[in-house]
Write a protein that holds these residues in place. Sequence first.
Motif, PDB file in Angstrom:
ATOM      1  N   VAL A 438      -5.643  -4.262  11.226  1.00  0.00           N
ATOM      2  CA  VAL A 438      -5.117  -5.477  10.606  1.00  0.00           C
ATOM      3  C   VAL A 438      -3.644  -5.611  10.962  1.00  0.00           C
ATOM      4  N   VAL A 439      -3.251  -6.787  11.419  1.00  0.00           N
ATOM      5  CA  VAL A 439      -1.849  -7.092  11.684  1.00  0.00           C
ATOM      6  C   VAL A 439      -1.470  -8.303  10.838  1.00  0.00           C
ATOM      7  N   CYS A 440      -0.371  -8.165  10.077  1.00  0.00           N
ATOM      8  CA  CYS A 440       0.097  -9.267   9.241  1.00  0.00           C
ATOM      9  C   CYS A 440       1.597  -9.437   9.422  1.00  0.00           C
ATOM     10  N   ASP A 441       1.992 -10.621   9.829  1.00  0.00           N
ATOM     11  CA  ASP A 441       3.412 -10.954   9.987  1.00  0.00           C
ATOM     12  C   ASP A 441       3.836 -11.836   8.819  1.00  0.00           C
ATOM     13  N   GLY A 442       4.243 -11.187   7.738  1.00  0.00           N
ATOM     14  CA  GLY A 442       4.749 -11.914   6.590  1.00  0.00           C
ATOM     15  C   GLY A 442       3.782 -11.997   5.436  1.00  0.00           C
ATOM     16  N   ALA A 443       4.088 -11.286   4.341  1.00  0.00           N
ATOM     17  CA  ALA A 443       3.309 -11.355   3.108  1.00  0.00           C
ATOM     18  C   ALA A 443       4.224 -10.965   1.958  1.00  0.00           C
ATOM     19  N   ALA A 444       3.859 -11.367   0.752  1.00  0.00           N
ATOM     20  CA  ALA A 444       4.632 -10.947  -0.413  1.00  0.00           C
ATOM     21  C   ALA A 444       4.429  -9.459  -0.677  1.00  0.00           C
ATOM     22  N   LYS A 445       3.197  -8.985  -0.506  1.00  0.00           N
ATOM     23  CA  LYS A 445       2.871  -7.571  -0.712  1.00  0.00           C
ATOM     24  C   LYS A 445       1.844  -7.167   0.330  1.00  0.00           C
ATOM     25  N   ALA A 446       1.966  -5.958   0.824  1.00  0.00           N
ATOM     26  CA  ALA A 446       1.058  -5.512   1.879  1.00  0.00           C
ATOM     27  C   ALA A 446      -0.351  -5.282   1.349  1.00  0.00           C
ATOM     28  N   VAL A 447      -0.490  -4.377   0.362  1.00  0.00           N
ATOM     29  CA  VAL A 447      -1.807  -4.030  -0.182  1.00  0.00           C
ATOM     30  C   VAL A 447      -1.700  -3.879  -1.699  1.00  0.00           C
ATOM     31  N   PHE A 448      -2.637  -4.485  -2.419  1.00  0.00           N
ATOM     32  CA  PHE A 448      -2.696  -4.360  -3.875  1.00  0.00           C
ATOM     33  C   PHE A 448      -4.104  -3.933  -4.260  1.00  0.00           C
ATOM     34  N   ILE A 449      -4.205  -2.791  -4.941  1.00  0.00           N
ATOM     35  CA  ILE A 449      -5.499  -2.273  -5.398  1.00  0.00           C
ATOM     36  C   ILE A 449      -5.389  -2.037  -6.905  1.00  0.00           C
ATOM     37  N   ARG A 450      -6.170  -2.779  -7.696  1.00  0.00           N
ATOM     38  CA  ARG A 450      -6.106  -2.627  -9.152  1.00  0.00           C
ATOM     39  C   ARG A 450      -7.510  -2.574  -9.743  1.00  0.00           C
ATOM     40  N   GLY A 451      -7.899  -1.383 -10.209  1.00  0.00           N
ATOM     41  CA  GLY A 451      -9.189  -1.201 -10.846  1.00  0.00           C
ATOM     42  C   GLY A 451      -9.084  -1.220 -12.357  1.00  0.00           C
ATOM     43  N   LEU A 452     -10.174  -0.913 -13.009  1.00  0.00           N
ATOM     44  CA  LEU A 452     -10.221  -0.812 -14.462  1.00  0.00           C
ATOM     45  C   LEU A 452     -10.120   0.651 -14.872  1.00  0.00           C
ATOM     46  N   PRO A 453      -9.528   0.950 -16.024  1.00  0.00           N
ATOM     47  CA  PRO A 453      -9.473   2.351 -16.467  1.00  0.00           C
ATOM     48  C   PRO A 453     -10.856   2.982 -16.587  1.00  0.00           C
ATOM     49  N   GLU A 454     -11.831   2.198 -17.061  1.00  0.00           N
ATOM     50  CA  GLU A 454     -13.173   2.739 -17.245  1.00  0.00           C
ATOM     51  C   GLU A 454     -14.019   2.671 -15.980  1.00  0.00           C
ATOM     52  N   MET A 455     -13.573   1.927 -14.962  1.00  0.00           N
ATOM     53  CA  MET A 455     -14.321   1.818 -13.714  1.00  0.00           C
ATOM     54  C   MET A 455     -13.323   1.627 -12.563  1.00  0.00           C
ATOM     55  N   ASN A 456     -12.824   2.747 -12.068  1.00  0.00           N
ATOM     56  CA  ASN A 456     -11.859   2.676 -10.975  1.00  0.00           C
ATOM     57  C   ASN A 456     -12.483   2.071  -9.720  1.00  0.00           C
ATOM     58  N   ILE A 457     -11.693   1.319  -8.995  1.00  0.00           N
ATOM     59  CA  ILE A 457     -12.069   0.970  -7.625  1.00  0.00           C
ATOM     60  C   ILE A 457     -12.133   2.269  -6.836  1.00  0.00           C
ATOM     61  N   SER A 458     -13.158   2.429  -5.991  1.00  0.00           N
ATOM     62  CA  SER A 458     -13.322   3.714  -5.322  1.00  0.00           C
ATOM     63  C   SER A 458     -13.757   3.562  -3.872  1.00  0.00           C
ATOM     64  N   ASP A 459     -13.512   4.605  -3.116  1.00  0.00           N
ATOM     65  CA  ASP A 459     -13.970   4.699  -1.732  1.00  0.00           C
ATOM     66  C   ASP A 459     -13.458   3.527  -0.891  1.00  0.00           C
ATOM     67  N   ILE A 460     -12.138   3.427  -0.837  1.00  0.00           N
ATOM     68  CA  ILE A 460     -11.489   2.409  -0.026  1.00  0.00           C
ATOM     69  C   ILE A 460     -10.824   3.102   1.154  1.00  0.00           C
ATOM     70  N   TYR A 461     -11.160   2.668   2.356  1.00  0.00           N
ATOM     71  CA  TYR A 461     -10.641   3.288   3.577  1.00  0.00           C
ATOM     72  C   TYR A 461      -9.915   2.222   4.396  1.00  0.00           C
ATOM     73  N   LEU A 462      -8.602   2.334   4.453  1.00  0.00           N
ATOM     74  CA  LEU A 462      -7.775   1.390   5.196  1.00  0.00           C
ATOM     75  C   LEU A 462      -7.105   2.129   6.339  1.00  0.00           C
ATOM     76  N   ASP A 463      -7.361   1.695   7.549  1.00  0.00           N
ATOM     77  CA  ASP A 463      -6.867   2.400   8.734  1.00  0.00           C
ATOM     78  C   ASP A 463      -6.223   1.429   9.717  1.00  0.00           C
ATOM     79  N   ASN A 464      -5.110   1.865  10.298  1.00  0.00           N
ATOM     80  CA  ASN A 464      -4.440   1.128  11.362  1.00  0.00           C
ATOM     81  C   ASN A 464      -4.028  -0.270  10.908  1.00  0.00           C
ATOM     82  N   LEU A 465      -3.148  -0.303   9.931  1.00  0.00           N
ATOM     83  CA  LEU A 465      -2.596  -1.562   9.431  1.00  0.00           C
ATOM     84  C   LEU A 465      -1.146  -1.678   9.867  1.00  0.00           C
ATOM     85  N   THR A 466      -0.750  -2.844  10.334  1.00  0.00           N
ATOM     86  CA  THR A 466       0.639  -3.143  10.654  1.00  0.00           C
ATOM     87  C   THR A 466       1.030  -4.396   9.873  1.00  0.00           C
ATOM     88  N   ILE A 467       1.897  -4.225   8.867  1.00  0.00           N
ATOM     89  CA  ILE A 467       2.170  -5.322   7.952  1.00  0.00           C
ATOM     90  C   ILE A 467       3.666  -5.452   7.691  1.00  0.00           C
TER      91      ILE A 467
END
Length: 558
Positions: A438-467
């Motif tokens: 992924v290539v991004c030229d200009g964003a407010a935030k690169a990556v935002f990951i927000r899960g729930l306390p009782e059910m976390n977001i899981s198994d996220i694989y982010l590779d080769n990002l240029t932001i």
Amino acid sequence: MNKAVAIILSVPLFLLSGYTQAQQKGVKKPYSFDNLPVVAKTAFKKDTISILKYGAKNDGRSLNTLSINQAIVACSKKGGGVVVIPEGFWITGPVELKSNVNLHLKKNALLQFTSDFDQYPLVEGNWEGLPQMRNQSPIWANNQENIAITGYGIIDGAGEAWRMVKKEKLTESQWKKLIASGGVVAADKKSWYPSEQSYKASKMKHPGLISNEKDAAYYASIKDFLRPNMVVLNRCKRILLEGVTFQNSPAWNLHPLMSEDLVLRNVHVKNPWYAQNGDGIDIESCKNVLIEDSTFDVGDDGICIKSGRDEAGRKRGLPTENVIVRNSTVYHAHGGFVIGSEMSGGARNIFVSDCTFIGTDIGLRFKTARGRGGVVENIHARNINMKDIPGEAILFDMYYAAVDPVPLTGEKRDAPKVELLPVTAATPVFRKFYINNVVCDGAAKAVFIRGLPEMNISDIYLDNLTIKAKEGLDIQEAKNIRLSDIRLDVDNASPLVSIMNGNAIKLERLMYTNAGLLLDINGNRNSSISLSGTDTTKAKTPVEFGAGVASSVLSIEK
């Protein structure tokens, strides 16, 4: 070859994808970019019928509803073929597609749907994942097979007659012109509605929701508010949309619902950027979909995956699955490629590749909320280019609040209340996302990951990002997250990476220009956070731990 690598390469793909040996029997090999789902194709007889044969008039004034529908019915009864809309300006009411018919628009053909609401009867339909009464969609089909809309022309849904408009999304002169056209301005002076009836219904909760206590008179009293989606294909099989421009929809533009084998190719989907609920395409509870070589420039989410809302979606129990999106461009939209928030039936086996997002509020957007339930998994994206993203380049959020992703001028928003609740059928699940290149030229935030306390977001694989972004990585209530080969251009970031209640978070080969604070860890439920292959000396402060966070939760390796 390295011994560890050799061991990994010898493991069957189904094990790496989360399938156990016991599950292997009777289970289809998991899809991958090298093993994509197959979408069945349409095929039509060459027999051709022109709408002129049934009295259609190209004068921009005559209503051609009857002529067009008669031609479609006649063609279908003969075993199918092509119904041709010739060059010209054709006014019509709702058009019903029939099996084995290809509705073909010639070059310079404009199929203009009327703004006369009386031409659209109230029917039982579906709106944002719930059974609701709506005005009949301009183009629709129920339980049809082998259908198509092809050609070179334009289909216009007269959306301006139906939609409310927010003042903040117009210039002062545009706002004054809109008010002068008629309609009703809301009491807070922030929104405009086409009619008093539409404004009255806007203050109700789910006014179109079908229930026993509501009668025909009630629905008629709020008819103006019940905007239709422009193209609704319900429980259809083998669909082709190709070459045509779909624009100016009353609500969502294209809405395949509980359908199978859809191909959308070389299509342009357009709405004004201020078009409320003006999504490009919402693929809801569908199976086997291919979107390619298409362009979207709309007022809400661009390419969106849905599967019903809350209990109604879980009861339907039809995930959207086996979807390929490739070689497509999204300009203005709330999100370039989106899943949710109505994903209660689940979504799986989604493949997005070789796409460009320019000016979308968010690039890759995955959203849900408590109450939805549903499982979203096996989501793949690669070779994504982004430019001028006002919000996050990549977002996973389980606190979706049904608001525009980027606050309007002067709008204030409070952070959601964080509390641990019991896990129920209404608790959504996000897991197994694979995103790379992924290539991004200009964003407010690169990556935002927000899960729930009782059910976390899981198994996220982010590779080769240029932001390049104003802020870096923000990870909250997540587990088993790996970010590798991440290049961030964030000026004076402090922090560059923020982690709140992270478990098994791996940051590998993080490259950055500079940072006041490299890594900030907070919360009382952190464990197994690692940073490796990263030069910590370029940061003024490498790590800060919040109150009560033990330094032992973090390991740093060269």
